[in-house]
Scaffold this motif. Sequence first.
Motif, PDB file in Angstrom:
ATOM      1  N   LEU A  36       1.439  13.940  -7.037  1.00  0.00           N
ATOM      2  CA  LEU A  36       2.359  14.383  -5.993  1.00  0.00           C
ATOM      3  C   LEU A  36       2.307  15.907  -5.887  1.00  0.00           C
ATOM      4  CD1 LEU A  36       4.332  12.869  -4.131  1.00  0.00           C
ATOM      5  CD2 LEU A  36       6.165  13.483  -5.715  1.00  0.00           C
ATOM      6  N   PRO A  37       2.270  16.479  -4.711  1.00  0.00           N
ATOM      7  CA  PRO A  37       2.227  17.937  -4.555  1.00  0.00           C
ATOM      8  C   PRO A  37       3.447  18.591  -5.189  1.00  0.00           C
ATOM      9  CG  PRO A  37       1.671  16.866  -2.482  1.00  0.00           C
ATOM     10  CD  PRO A  37       2.143  15.787  -3.396  1.00  0.00           C
ATOM     11  N   PRO A  38       3.267  19.700  -5.939  1.00  0.00           N
ATOM     12  CA  PRO A  38       4.408  20.378  -6.596  1.00  0.00           C
ATOM     13  C   PRO A  38       5.486  20.789  -5.621  1.00  0.00           C
ATOM     14  CG  PRO A  38       2.313  21.192  -7.446  1.00  0.00           C
ATOM     15  CD  PRO A  38       1.981  20.320  -6.300  1.00  0.00           C
ATOM     16  N   ARG A  39       5.107  21.141  -4.422  1.00  0.00           N
ATOM     17  CA  ARG A  39       6.097  21.595  -3.446  1.00  0.00           C
ATOM     18  C   ARG A  39       7.077  20.477  -3.105  1.00  0.00           C
ATOM     19  NH1 ARG A  39       4.578  24.374   2.347  1.00  0.00           N
ATOM     20  NH2 ARG A  39       6.727  24.864   2.994  1.00  0.00           N
TER      21      ARG A  39
ATOM     22  N   ASP B 284       0.833  -1.222   0.000  1.00  0.00           N
ATOM     23  CA  ASP B 284       0.000   0.000   0.000  1.00  0.00           C
ATOM     24  C   ASP B 284       0.857   1.258   0.000  1.00  0.00           C
ATOM     25  OD1 ASP B 284      -2.355  -1.475   0.007  1.00  0.00           O
ATOM     26  OD2 ASP B 284      -2.403  -1.581   2.212  1.00  0.00           O
ATOM     27  N   ILE B 285       1.998   1.186  -0.708  1.00  0.00           N
ATOM     28  CA  ILE B 285       2.880   2.340  -0.812  1.00  0.00           C
ATOM     29  C   ILE B 285       2.958   2.739  -2.283  1.00  0.00           C
ATOM     30  CG2 ILE B 285       5.241   3.195  -0.482  1.00  0.00           C
ATOM     31  CD1 ILE B 285       5.543   1.169   1.774  1.00  0.00           C
ATOM     32  N   ASP B 286       2.711   4.015  -2.531  1.00  0.00           N
ATOM     33  CA  ASP B 286       2.839   4.555  -3.880  1.00  0.00           C
ATOM     34  C   ASP B 286       4.242   5.135  -4.048  1.00  0.00           C
ATOM     35  OD1 ASP B 286       0.265   3.912  -4.651  1.00  0.00           O
ATOM     36  OD2 ASP B 286      -0.572   5.807  -3.897  1.00  0.00           O
ATOM     37  N   ALA B 287       4.871   4.802  -5.202  1.00  0.00           N
ATOM     38  CA  ALA B 287       6.229   5.287  -5.474  1.00  0.00           C
ATOM     39  C   ALA B 287       6.186   6.267  -6.642  1.00  0.00           C
ATOM     40  CB  ALA B 287       7.147   4.115  -5.791  1.00  0.00           C
TER      41      ALA B 287
ATOM     42  N   ARG C  14       3.496  15.204   5.984  1.00  0.00           N
ATOM     43  CA  ARG C  14       2.157  14.666   5.738  1.00  0.00           C
ATOM     44  C   ARG C  14       1.463  15.640   4.795  1.00  0.00           C
ATOM     45  NH1 ARG C  14       3.116  13.695  11.176  1.00  0.00           N
ATOM     46  NH2 ARG C  14       2.909  11.513  11.852  1.00  0.00           N
ATOM     47  N   ARG C  15       1.102  15.178   3.633  1.00  0.00           N
ATOM     48  CA  ARG C  15       0.487  16.037   2.623  1.00  0.00           C
ATOM     49  C   ARG C  15      -0.615  15.258   1.907  1.00  0.00           C
ATOM     50  NH1 ARG C  15       2.863  19.334   4.918  1.00  0.00           N
ATOM     51  NH2 ARG C  15       4.333  20.932   4.172  1.00  0.00           N
ATOM     52  N   PRO C  16      -1.585  15.995   1.351  1.00  0.00           N
ATOM     53  CA  PRO C  16      -2.582  15.314   0.524  1.00  0.00           C
ATOM     54  C   PRO C  16      -1.933  14.810  -0.778  1.00  0.00           C
ATOM     55  CG  PRO C  16      -3.372  17.460   1.274  1.00  0.00           C
ATOM     56  CD  PRO C  16      -1.900  17.414   1.566  1.00  0.00           C
ATOM     57  N   VAL C  17      -2.143  13.541  -1.085  1.00  0.00           N
ATOM     58  CA  VAL C  17      -1.653  12.930  -2.319  1.00  0.00           C
ATOM     59  C   VAL C  17      -2.838  12.263  -3.000  1.00  0.00           C
ATOM     60  CG1 VAL C  17      -0.100  11.214  -3.337  1.00  0.00           C
ATOM     61  CG2 VAL C  17       0.654  12.564  -1.362  1.00  0.00           C
ATOM     62  N   ASN C  18      -3.116  12.721  -4.264  1.00  0.00           N
ATOM     63  CA  ASN C  18      -4.295  12.209  -4.996  1.00  0.00           C
ATOM     64  C   ASN C  18      -5.575  12.391  -4.183  1.00  0.00           C
ATOM     65  OD1 ASN C  18      -2.946  11.385  -7.363  1.00  0.00           O
ATOM     66  ND2 ASN C  18      -2.320   9.451  -6.386  1.00  0.00           N
ATOM     67  N   GLY C  19      -5.650  13.525  -3.438  1.00  0.00           N
ATOM     68  CA  GLY C  19      -6.864  13.840  -2.699  1.00  0.00           C
ATOM     69  C   GLY C  19      -6.999  13.155  -1.364  1.00  0.00           C
ATOM     70  N   ARG C  20      -5.990  12.418  -0.953  1.00  0.00           N
ATOM     71  CA  ARG C  20      -6.048  11.735   0.345  1.00  0.00           C
ATOM     72  C   ARG C  20      -4.844  12.148   1.185  1.00  0.00           C
ATOM     73  NH1 ARG C  20      -6.376   5.467  -0.507  1.00  0.00           N
ATOM     74  NH2 ARG C  20      -6.552   5.601   1.772  1.00  0.00           N
ATOM     75  N   ARG C  21      -5.080  12.312   2.472  1.00  0.00           N
ATOM     76  CA  ARG C  21      -3.974  12.674   3.366  1.00  0.00           C
ATOM     77  C   ARG C  21      -3.051  11.472   3.476  1.00  0.00           C
ATOM     78  NH1 ARG C  21      -2.589  16.580   6.821  1.00  0.00           N
ATOM     79  NH2 ARG C  21      -1.438  16.057   8.728  1.00  0.00           N
TER      80      ARG C  21
END
Length: 476
Positions: free
Chosen positions: A112-115, A96-99, A129-136
């Motif tokens: 992935l957030p631009p920052r 369950d890890i996105d690379a 901790r950031r939202p990725v694809n609309g999920r925290r």
Amino acid sequence: MTLPVIGARPPTAPRRSRPGRTLTTRAVLVTCAVALVSVLVTAIVAVPLAIRGAERRDQEALAAQARLAAEVLRTRLDRGRTADEERLIQQLRAQDIDAYLIRRGVVDRPGLPPRVVRRIEQGRNVSVRRPVNGRRALVEGRALPGGNGVVLSRASASGLWQQVLLSLWLPLLAGLAAGVVAGLLLARRLARPIRVAATAAARLRAGDRAVRVPVEPPDEVADLAEALNGLAAALATSEGRQREFLLSVSHELRTPLTAIRGYAEALADGVIDAEGMAGTGRTVLAEAQHLDRLIGDLLALARLEAADFPLEPVPVDLARLAVDAEATWSDRCAAVGVPFRMETPGGPVPVYTDPGRIRQVVDGLLENALRVVPPGAPVVLAVRAAGADPAAGGVLEVRDGGPGFTDDDLAVAFERGALHQRYRGVRKVGSGLGLALAAGLVRRLGGEIVAGHAPEGGAAFTVRLPGDPYQTRTSV
């Protein structure tokens, strides 16, 4: 055998306990409430800590994965997408890890957030901790040379609060069970001495003066038991003295009544001739006067504790009052061969009292002294100021050279009939009420009276009276 108390109410039936009003029920409810609050407070404090701890462990595990992936792909990102990358990405997805792979500042897929991408391009690692694809999500990125890098993200665990709260039912149930058990034990421990004390009080009310409560810890229970035991002992002593007093008074009433009845029967039968009529009349009159004094003392004692007992305190010169008493008592003492002596300071002794009542006290004390003093022994009436301040009040003493009192006598001197009971048949005694009446009058007037030993060898009674409050204001 215990005599019934006159005027006492009959014992009433014990009150029935109502649900929710007993000590046991309330103790159980309180302990359950304490247990519930303790569990909830613990949950409020511990659950956020547990959640943060779990997220920190997940972040550390993800950081370790990111470091491993960066080491594996450090030399391969410039070659294009390879089979090794695909295998690594598939293994991470299984966990369950996105690379995300970044080549020269360009991420291989959106989401992935631009920052985060800019930080990797600038050669800085990322742990946020950031939202990725609309999920925290937890985000861990490792920068590689040339604007390359690897970023791993894992969605934050959802429903963790609900899971933790659902897991609280077991400790909550255990806390409530412990509260019930603790409440029952505590209530039994607290209620038992109270029930024992209530039973003892009911027996006291029913007239059983032999009841005693065991004294046991804690201190509050021991104090209650000692108080009840002291009350029972005091009631037994008081009722015993009351019985002795009633027996003494009945004897004193019967003596003059017997004399009056005997002379009346003699008059009715014509046994007394005309010459003995005058002597008989004087005897009957003396006995009637004795009876009247006794009844008067009883009535005064009964009224003394009433709120409407008449008192008229005014400024009084105690020395002048003593001089007035000397005019009466010096002749009475001289008639029986007893020297009467006055001791005054030579000036006024101002006090604030009821002159009639204090004269009654002085006459009663002198009457007692004259009754027991043998011829030739002195009777002394002394007056002095209580202090240098005129508003301090005054002191009045009646001393005699009679047989006096023992130390045990002094302890009960002002109790009704106590000395009368001890010395009846040993020496001349009165009704047994005079000293009790004198003490009651002095106390009602705001003073104090003390019995002691006189330097003349007999008894000494010291009366201290308050000063004039108006004199105090004037001196101020």
